[in-house]
Scaffold this motif. Structure first.
Motif, PDB file in Angstrom:
ATOM      1  N   PRO A 263      -5.502  -3.097 -17.063  1.00 15.64           N
ATOM      2  CA  PRO A 263      -5.269  -3.361 -15.637  1.00 15.64           C
ATOM      3  C   PRO A 263      -4.710  -2.176 -14.866  1.00 15.64           C
ATOM      4  O   PRO A 263      -4.833  -2.118 -13.641  1.00 15.64           O
ATOM      5  CB  PRO A 263      -4.274  -4.521 -15.644  1.00 15.64           C
TER       6      PRO A 263
ATOM      7  N   TYR B 183      -0.172  -3.291 -12.448  1.00 13.45           N
ATOM      8  CA  TYR B 183      -1.137  -4.365 -12.199  1.00 13.45           C
ATOM      9  C   TYR B 183      -1.228  -5.286 -13.410  1.00 13.45           C
ATOM     10  O   TYR B 183      -0.853  -4.919 -14.518  1.00 13.45           O
ATOM     11  CB  TYR B 183      -2.518  -3.783 -11.874  1.00 13.45           C
ATOM     12  N   LYS B 184      -1.757  -6.482 -13.159  1.00 12.37           N
ATOM     13  CA  LYS B 184      -1.877  -7.472 -14.229  1.00 12.37           C
ATOM     14  C   LYS B 184      -3.135  -8.306 -13.992  1.00 12.37           C
ATOM     15  O   LYS B 184      -3.486  -8.596 -12.851  1.00 12.37           O
ATOM     16  CB  LYS B 184      -0.642  -8.379 -14.212  1.00 12.37           C
TER      17      LYS B 184
ATOM     18  N   GLY C 287      -6.920  -2.461 -11.554  1.00  9.81           N
ATOM     19  CA  GLY C 287      -6.436  -2.703 -10.196  1.00  9.81           C
ATOM     20  C   GLY C 287      -6.270  -1.408  -9.425  1.00  9.81           C
ATOM     21  O   GLY C 287      -6.460  -0.311  -9.943  1.00  9.81           O
ATOM     22  N   GLY C 288      -5.905  -1.543  -8.155  1.00  6.83           N
ATOM     23  CA  GLY C 288      -5.633  -0.384  -7.326  1.00  6.83           C
ATOM     24  C   GLY C 288      -6.729  -0.055  -6.330  1.00  6.83           C
ATOM     25  O   GLY C 288      -6.565   0.827  -5.501  1.00  6.83           O
TER      26      GLY C 288
ATOM     27  N   CYS D 243     -10.826  -7.265  -9.819  1.00  5.99           N
ATOM     28  CA  CYS D 243      -9.789  -6.267 -10.092  1.00  5.99           C
ATOM     29  C   CYS D 243      -8.424  -6.894 -10.339  1.00  5.99           C
ATOM     30  O   CYS D 243      -8.098  -7.949  -9.785  1.00  5.99           O
ATOM     31  CB  CYS D 243      -9.721  -5.277  -8.930  1.00  5.99           C
ATOM     32  N   ALA D 244      -7.646  -6.230 -11.183  1.00  7.31           N
ATOM     33  CA  ALA D 244      -6.297  -6.677 -11.517  1.00  7.31           C
ATOM     34  C   ALA D 244      -5.446  -6.739 -10.251  1.00  7.31           C
ATOM     35  O   ALA D 244      -5.682  -6.030  -9.279  1.00  7.31           O
ATOM     36  CB  ALA D 244      -5.675  -5.741 -12.549  1.00  7.31           C
ATOM     37  N   TRP D 245      -4.430  -7.604 -10.291  1.00  8.40           N
ATOM     38  CA  TRP D 245      -3.577  -7.886  -9.148  1.00  8.40           C
ATOM     39  C   TRP D 245      -2.222  -7.211  -9.334  1.00  8.40           C
ATOM     40  O   TRP D 245      -1.766  -7.012 -10.460  1.00  8.40           O
ATOM     41  CB  TRP D 245      -3.391  -9.398  -9.064  1.00  8.40           C
ATOM     42  N   ASP D 246      -1.570  -6.896  -8.250  1.00  4.55           N
ATOM     43  CA  ASP D 246      -0.235  -6.311  -8.271  1.00  4.55           C
ATOM     44  C   ASP D 246       0.711  -7.218  -9.066  1.00  4.55           C
ATOM     45  O   ASP D 246       0.771  -8.425  -8.816  1.00  4.55           O
ATOM     46  CB  ASP D 246       0.259  -6.164  -6.826  1.00  4.55           C
ATOM     47  N   LYS D 247       1.455  -6.640 -10.013  1.00  2.00           N
ATOM     48  CA  LYS D 247       2.359  -7.426 -10.869  1.00  2.00           C
ATOM     49  C   LYS D 247       3.397  -8.218 -10.084  1.00  2.00           C
ATOM     50  O   LYS D 247       3.817  -9.286 -10.506  1.00  2.00           O
ATOM     51  CB  LYS D 247       3.095  -6.508 -11.844  1.00  2.00           C
TER      52      LYS D 247
ATOM     53  N   SER E   5       0.680  -9.048  -1.682  1.00  5.02           N
ATOM     54  CA  SER E   5      -0.490  -8.314  -1.229  1.00  5.02           C
ATOM     55  C   SER E   5      -0.316  -7.996   0.246  1.00  5.02           C
ATOM     56  O   SER E   5      -0.035  -8.893   1.048  1.00  5.02           O
ATOM     57  CB  SER E   5      -1.747  -9.157  -1.454  1.00  5.02           C
TER      58      SER E   5
END
Length: 195
Positions: free
Chosen positions: A41, A45-46, A79-80, A94-98, A102
């Protein structure tokens, strides 16, 4: 005298190996069954979605038989960047902010406000945009009910065109596709994922 049938060196030169073909994968070969793959990720990110979430979600789509044509893979991507993407039969989520927040532009937020409200997403309206505070189940719902459906919309667009080479109707088509099917499967989604 015994002679090798495949000498590795001839006249002082190493012979080429017979390894010119690419290894078949979902980037260069149509797949007979959908592949689900996971990338790292990235830092901060997760992946809130799991492979089983993708499988369960695709099973509740009312038009899966049509969609699975040339649908090769779902990639839980790094992510990113964007929330998701589509490229010739491969969908990336895409991976999401841990920290599960958002930052969105006001325009994007307003376009999706109805969905955020129905999911119960908390948000703060700022001067230069909106900060959304998600819970884990809200991230999963948003990624499946909107992002994945949006990217499947691009796929449907591509397989519905005469050439079948690229989506021709763009973002507007994918967005209306996502909204249409999100409403159709809304109750079924929560029956399936509310366990």
């Amino acid at each position: 005298m015994n002679r090798k049938t495949t000498p590795k060196v001839k006249d002082g030169r190493v012979q080429k190996k017979n390894r010119h073909d690419q290894t078949p994968n979902y980037w260069n070969t149509r797949q007979s069954t959908l592949q689900i793959d996971i990338e790292n990720p990235g830092r901060g990110y997760k992946h809130f979605l799991k492979k089983r979430d993708i499988i369960q979600f695709l099973e509740i789509l009312p038009h899966w038989e049509e969609i699975k044509t040339e649908f090769d893979a779902v990639l839980l991507a790094q992510g990113g960047g964007p929330d998701g993407w589509y490229l010739d039969g491969v969908v990336g989520i895409c991976a999401w902010d841990k920290n599960m927040t958002s930052s969105l532009s006001t325009g994007y937020f307003n376009d999706h406000k109805d969905l955020f409200d129905r999911l119960g997403v908390a948000y703060e309206i700022k001067k230069d945009g909106v900060i959304c505070h998600f819970k884990e189940d809200q991230i999963k719902a948003y990624q499946l009910l909107h992002i994945l459906l949006h990217e499947i919309g691009h796929h449907h667009d591509r397989i519905s065109t005469k050439s079948k080479k690229r989506p021709s109707n763009g973002e507007k088509y994918a967005e209306s596709y996502a909204i249409k099917y999100e409403r159709i499967i809304w109750n079924k989604y929560f029956d399936t994922f509310a366990r």
